[in-house]
Design a protein around this motif. Structure first.
Motif, PDB file in Angstrom:
ATOM      1  N   VAL A 135       0.986  -1.328  -0.017  1.00 31.53           N
ATOM      2  CA  VAL A 135      -0.069  -0.154  -0.086  1.00 31.53           C
ATOM      3  C   VAL A 135       0.909   0.968   0.031  1.00 31.53           C
ATOM      4  CG1 VAL A 135      -1.846   0.791   1.116  1.00 31.53           C
ATOM      5  CG2 VAL A 135      -1.921  -1.181   1.401  1.00 31.53           C
ATOM      6  N   ASP A 136       1.522   1.308   0.928  1.00 27.88           N
ATOM      7  CA  ASP A 136       2.853   2.128   0.825  1.00 27.88           C
ATOM      8  C   ASP A 136       3.474   2.783  -0.137  1.00 27.88           C
ATOM      9  OD1 ASP A 136       1.813   2.726   3.966  1.00 27.88           O
ATOM     10  OD2 ASP A 136       3.394   1.714   4.721  1.00 27.88           O
ATOM     11  N   ASP A 137       3.995   1.679  -0.605  1.00 29.59           N
ATOM     12  CA  ASP A 137       4.687   1.388  -2.416  1.00 29.59           C
ATOM     13  C   ASP A 137       4.129   2.208  -3.156  1.00 29.59           C
ATOM     14  OD1 ASP A 137       7.383   1.218  -1.241  1.00 29.59           O
ATOM     15  OD2 ASP A 137       6.887  -1.113  -1.999  1.00 29.59           O
ATOM     16  N   ALA A 138       2.859   2.218  -3.048  1.00 26.08           N
ATOM     17  CA  ALA A 138       1.575   2.465  -4.519  1.00 26.08           C
ATOM     18  C   ALA A 138       1.504   4.167  -4.152  1.00 26.08           C
ATOM     19  CB  ALA A 138       0.658   2.203  -4.233  1.00 26.08           C
ATOM     20  N   ILE A 139       1.444   4.104  -2.905  1.00 22.21           N
ATOM     21  CA  ILE A 139       0.873   5.930  -2.239  1.00 22.21           C
ATOM     22  C   ILE A 139       2.420   6.742  -2.651  1.00 22.21           C
ATOM     23  CG2 ILE A 139       0.639   7.741  -0.974  1.00 22.21           C
ATOM     24  CD1 ILE A 139      -0.997   4.962   0.721  1.00 22.21           C
ATOM     25  N   PHE A 195      -6.429   5.954  -1.282  1.00 22.05           N
ATOM     26  CA  PHE A 195      -5.635   4.712  -2.269  1.00 22.05           C
ATOM     27  C   PHE A 195      -6.707   3.319  -1.777  1.00 22.05           C
ATOM     28  CE2 PHE A 195      -3.361   0.505  -2.800  1.00 22.05           C
ATOM     29  CZ  PHE A 195      -2.427   1.088  -3.445  1.00 22.05           C
ATOM     30  N   ILE A 196      -6.816   3.394  -0.839  1.00 28.14           N
ATOM     31  CA  ILE A 196      -7.552   2.383  -0.719  1.00 28.14           C
ATOM     32  C   ILE A 196      -8.937   2.535  -2.046  1.00 28.14           C
ATOM     33  CG2 ILE A 196      -8.741   0.372   0.766  1.00 28.14           C
ATOM     34  CD1 ILE A 196      -6.590   0.524   2.791  1.00 28.14           C
ATOM     35  N   SER A 200      -9.022  -0.750  -4.865  1.00 30.47           N
ATOM     36  CA  SER A 200     -10.161  -1.816  -4.780  1.00 30.47           C
ATOM     37  C   SER A 200     -11.364  -2.014  -6.517  1.00 30.47           C
ATOM     38  CB  SER A 200     -11.226  -1.185  -3.594  1.00 30.47           C
ATOM     39  OG  SER A 200     -11.428  -2.937  -3.493  1.00 30.47           O
ATOM     40  N   PRO A 201     -11.455  -0.790  -6.953  1.00 34.55           N
ATOM     41  CA  PRO A 201     -12.574  -0.933  -7.871  1.00 34.55           C
ATOM     42  C   PRO A 201     -11.586  -1.096  -9.121  1.00 34.55           C
ATOM     43  CG  PRO A 201     -13.171   1.368  -6.844  1.00 34.55           C
ATOM     44  CD  PRO A 201     -11.916   0.788  -5.958  1.00 34.55           C
ATOM     45  N   VAL A 202     -10.567  -0.222  -9.089  1.00 34.06           N
ATOM     46  CA  VAL A 202      -9.931  -0.742 -10.104  1.00 34.06           C
ATOM     47  C   VAL A 202      -9.264  -2.373 -10.489  1.00 34.06           C
ATOM     48  CG1 VAL A 202      -7.273  -0.371 -11.464  1.00 34.06           C
ATOM     49  CG2 VAL A 202      -8.682   1.473 -10.526  1.00 34.06           C
ATOM     50  N   LEU A 203      -8.226  -3.035  -9.072  1.00 34.61           N
ATOM     51  CA  LEU A 203      -8.475  -4.571  -8.673  1.00 34.61           C
ATOM     52  C   LEU A 203      -9.536  -5.574  -9.221  1.00 34.61           C
ATOM     53  CD1 LEU A 203      -6.320  -6.414  -7.399  1.00 34.61           C
ATOM     54  CD2 LEU A 203      -7.995  -6.221  -5.336  1.00 34.61           C
ATOM     55  N   THR A 306      -2.282   0.020 -13.226  1.00 37.77           N
ATOM     56  CA  THR A 306      -3.461   0.796 -14.400  1.00 37.77           C
ATOM     57  C   THR A 306      -4.150   2.284 -13.177  1.00 37.77           C
ATOM     58  OG1 THR A 306      -4.097  -1.716 -14.694  1.00 37.77           O
ATOM     59  CG2 THR A 306      -5.885   0.152 -14.565  1.00 37.77           C
ATOM     60  N   TYR A 307      -3.891   1.961 -11.959  1.00 37.05           N
ATOM     61  CA  TYR A 307      -4.252   3.125 -10.887  1.00 37.05           C
ATOM     62  C   TYR A 307      -4.009   4.273 -11.362  1.00 37.05           C
ATOM     63  CZ  TYR A 307      -4.168   5.163  -6.442  1.00 37.05           C
ATOM     64  OH  TYR A 307      -4.293   5.938  -5.653  1.00 37.05           O
ATOM     65  N   LEU A 308      -2.367   3.894 -11.365  1.00 41.53           N
ATOM     66  CA  LEU A 308      -1.769   5.420 -11.528  1.00 41.53           C
ATOM     67  C   LEU A 308      -1.883   5.862 -12.562  1.00 41.53           C
ATOM     68  CD1 LEU A 308       1.818   3.431  -9.937  1.00 41.53           C
ATOM     69  CD2 LEU A 308       0.772   5.372  -9.229  1.00 41.53           C
ATOM     70  N   GLU A 309      -1.917   4.782 -13.998  1.00 43.89           N
ATOM     71  CA  GLU A 309      -2.614   5.685 -15.062  1.00 43.89           C
ATOM     72  C   GLU A 309      -3.141   6.188 -14.919  1.00 43.89           C
ATOM     73  OE1 GLU A 309       0.461   2.738 -18.007  1.00 43.89           O
ATOM     74  OE2 GLU A 309      -2.370   2.000 -17.304  1.00 43.89           O
ATOM     75  N   GLU A 310      -4.425   5.822 -14.419  1.00 39.91           N
ATOM     76  CA  GLU A 310      -5.425   6.303 -14.731  1.00 39.91           C
ATOM     77  C   GLU A 310      -5.345   8.005 -13.764  1.00 39.91           C
ATOM     78  OE1 GLU A 310      -8.151   2.286 -16.114  1.00 39.91           O
ATOM     79  OE2 GLU A 310      -8.934   3.634 -14.409  1.00 39.91           O
ATOM     80  N   ARG A 311      -5.297   7.972 -12.396  1.00 38.30           N
ATOM     81  CA  ARG A 311      -5.825   8.220 -11.885  1.00 38.30           C
ATOM     82  C   ARG A 311      -4.110   9.680 -11.739  1.00 38.30           C
ATOM     83  NH1 ARG A 311      -5.922   8.011  -4.961  1.00 38.30           N
ATOM     84  NH2 ARG A 311      -6.938  10.340  -4.714  1.00 38.30           N
TER      85      ARG A 311
END
Lengths: 376, 204
Positions: A135-139, A195-196, A200-203, A306-311
């Motif tokens: 989680v932390d890496d993604a944020i 983040f979550i 979560s919807p992307v996942l 995908t999350y990083l690309e979209e958001r």
């Protein structure tokens, strides 16, 4: 996000490496122990400054040498930068466009990577710290300031724990650290919840598309210590305010004040939280099969990209360390289907067998042999 | 551990200073050795003098050669306002701005349980005494305390602790503003700094 050129000097077994990677796929091919993962580690270091391996600075420098140098030319949205890290037993020094970086918070975010290696395959069954790290890496990838917040929280936590270990801790001082823990802790929990909620919807979408349209995948933030906020399902539109989190942390500290004095450390807070991963409502780590676990983790990694690309509208560099040998044939094909379908995004893949890698265009193959890397 | 070799002893003595490693220490030692005796004499004398002659001001704990420091003795300064700093270097930094004409109080440290520094290990009791009795403050009653510890985690904890101790005394207490440093980039400022800068914004 593109790595146009990479240079390694005296880094582990890489005496002298200069490569110009392809803008899409880069296959690092060679037998075990030749230096493939060292090359991924070099790229990872240029992003996060710390390694994904638990080694000292001295261990990263080639044996018998004083210092190692890593340098990369990176391009982000047409903006070119030179990133360099000098590593010696005394520490690391980061340079951006040849000037010294004094505060790492000014540097983080320059290079974005997402790493996927064999060590990730156990995160759903492993300890909560592995899931918090995910989680932390993604944020951190999208919000570099998060690193500073975490550092503040860690400092307060260490001070508070040191105080709790004293035979007769100063009450007023304990209150002071309690207030700070609540403030900095709420910063971290807010970021993780945010983040979550978006992740979560992307996942779920990713899992259904790639693996099985009939299964729903979800993650939620798990604060076991919290009475009110236990397992908030943010993606179900149950929103929680910062004030509520602060209040909950406060009452949590109060409720555990006796026990924490006995044990000598802080029992509640974001450093104890977890990520609860579920497949069709059941915890994957405990109820899922081996195959479901791996599929879930793969979906998590793909969903982060995908999350990083979209958001945030950027594609991080993807580092795949020998995962094909760990995935079964079907999952492996699904992974490469995803990678090919993306319009963009640079990928570095290590492998011992070229035929594991289902890619045949937009690529460069580098042969890694005894610390030498040759553009094949 | 002392060895018989004076050079080794000097190197290890230098190496005990902050920011000086083994290599720098040995460079300094050999430099002193090769220079005329006058250098070694001057350094030795200056080192002894600083320990002999410099002590803490009995009022504000600033470093001074007299019983009270020159700031506490200055008749034209406002002794009813006390600026609390962590150390003498911070005092000097504030003095150098020329913006403050009150008195100081030097804590000589910040609270840090990790390093075994509690509230009793910094000069806080002297401060509380000054706040409670005008006699302890050279006859002037204290009206305001400005806490100027660094906005680090330890500096913040010290400031919070101070405010809890001072609040019951009914004395105005304030904290120096913190926010976005001049010349920095907003995008790289951490959230707590930014949110504080926002909540402590001022009208234009």
């Amino acid at each position: 996000m593109l790595l146009d050129a990479l240079r390694c000097r005296r880094f582990r077994n890489l005496e002298s490496v200069d490569i110009e990677p392809h803008r899409r796929f880069n296959i690092l091919h060679g037998a075990n122990g030749q230096g493939k993962t060292n090359l991924l580690e070099a790229i990872y270091l240029l992003s996060a400054v710390h390694s994904f391996r638990n080694h000292t600075n001295a261990q990263m420098v080639q044996f018998g040498r004083d210092s190692a140098t890593l340098e990369a030319r990176v391009d982000r949205g047409g903006h070119e930068r030179i990133v360099r890290i000098e590593i010696s037993s005394g520490g690391k020094q980061v340079y951006l466009n040849n000037s010294i970086v004094r505060q790492l918070s000014d540097f983080f975010g320059t290079v974005n990577v997402v790493m996927f290696g064999p060590q990730d395959l156990s995160i759903l069954k492993g300890s909560p710290s592995e899931r918090r790290e995910f989680v932390d890496d993604a944020i951190f990838n999208a919000q570099p300031a998060y690193a500073t917040e975490q550092q503040h929280y860690d400092e307060v936590l260490k001070q508070r724990n040191a105080l709790l270990k004293e035979p007769d801790p100063d009450r007023a001082l304990l209150d002071v650290y309690g207030e700070q823990l609540v403030q900095y802790g709420a910063d971290i929990i807010m970021r993780r919840l945010d983040f979550i909620e978006h992740f979560s919807p992307v996942l779920d979408r990713t899992f259904r598309r790639i693996f099985d349209p009939d299964f729903s995948a979800s993650v939620r933030y798990d604060m076991k210590w919290s009475s009110k906020l236990q397992g908030i399902e943010r993606y179900q539109e149950v929103s929680v305010s910062r004030a509520e989190i602060e209040q909950d942390l406060e009452s949590g500290l109060e409720a555990t004040s006796g026990t924490e004095r006995e044990r000598g450390y802080t029992l509640i807070g974001p450093h104890r939280d977890d990520l609860d991963a579920r497949l069709d409502g059941r915890p994957v780590g405990t109820f899922g099969s081996q195959g479901q676990n791996r599929a879930f983790i793969l979906a998590m990694k793909i969903a982060v990209i995908t999350y990083l690309e979209e958001r945030y509208h950027f594609a991080p560099i993807l580092l795949l360390d020998d995962v094909s040998s760990e995935l079964d044939r079907q999952r492996n094909r699904q992974l490469f289907d995803f990678l090919r379908q993306r319009d963009d995004g640079q990928v570095f893949i290590t492998t011992t067998h070229r035929d594991f890698i289902h890619l045949d265009e937009d690529l460069k193959v580098f042969e890694v042999d005894d610390g030498k890397v040759i553009d094949a | 551990m002392k060895s018989d070799d004076p050079i080794t002893n000097l190197v290890s003595a230098f190496a005990r200073l902050p920011g000086i490693g083994e290599r720098t220490a040995s460079r300094l030692a050999f430099y002193v050795l090769n220079e005329p005796d006058s250098l070694a004499d001057d350094i030795a004398e200056a080192l002894m003098a600083v320990k002999d002659q410099v002590n803490l001001c009995e009022r504000c704990c600033n470093l001074t050669q007299a019983e009270t420091c020159s700031i506490c003795r200055a008749p034209d300064r406002d002794h009813s306002t006390i600026c609390v700093v962590a150390n003498a270097q911070d005092l000097r930094a504030i003095e150098n701005t020329g913006e403050f004409d009150g008195a100081y109080h030097v804590l000589h440290g910040v609270i840090s349980p990790l390093e075994g520094v509690g509230p009793d290990d910094i000069h806080m009791s002297e401060l509380l005494e000054r706040l409670q009795s005008a006699d302890a403050n050279g006859g002037t009653e204290v009206q305001e305390v400005i806490v100027a510890t660094s906005p680090s985690v330890d500096g913040e904890a010290t400031s919070l602790y101070l405010s809890k101790a001072i609040k019951p005394l009914d004395i105005r207490i304030s904290r120096i503003a913190s926010g976005v440093p001049i010349g920095s980039e907003l995008e790289y400022t951490d959230k707590s700094t930014l949110s504080r800068a926002l909540s402590e914004r001022r009208e234009l």
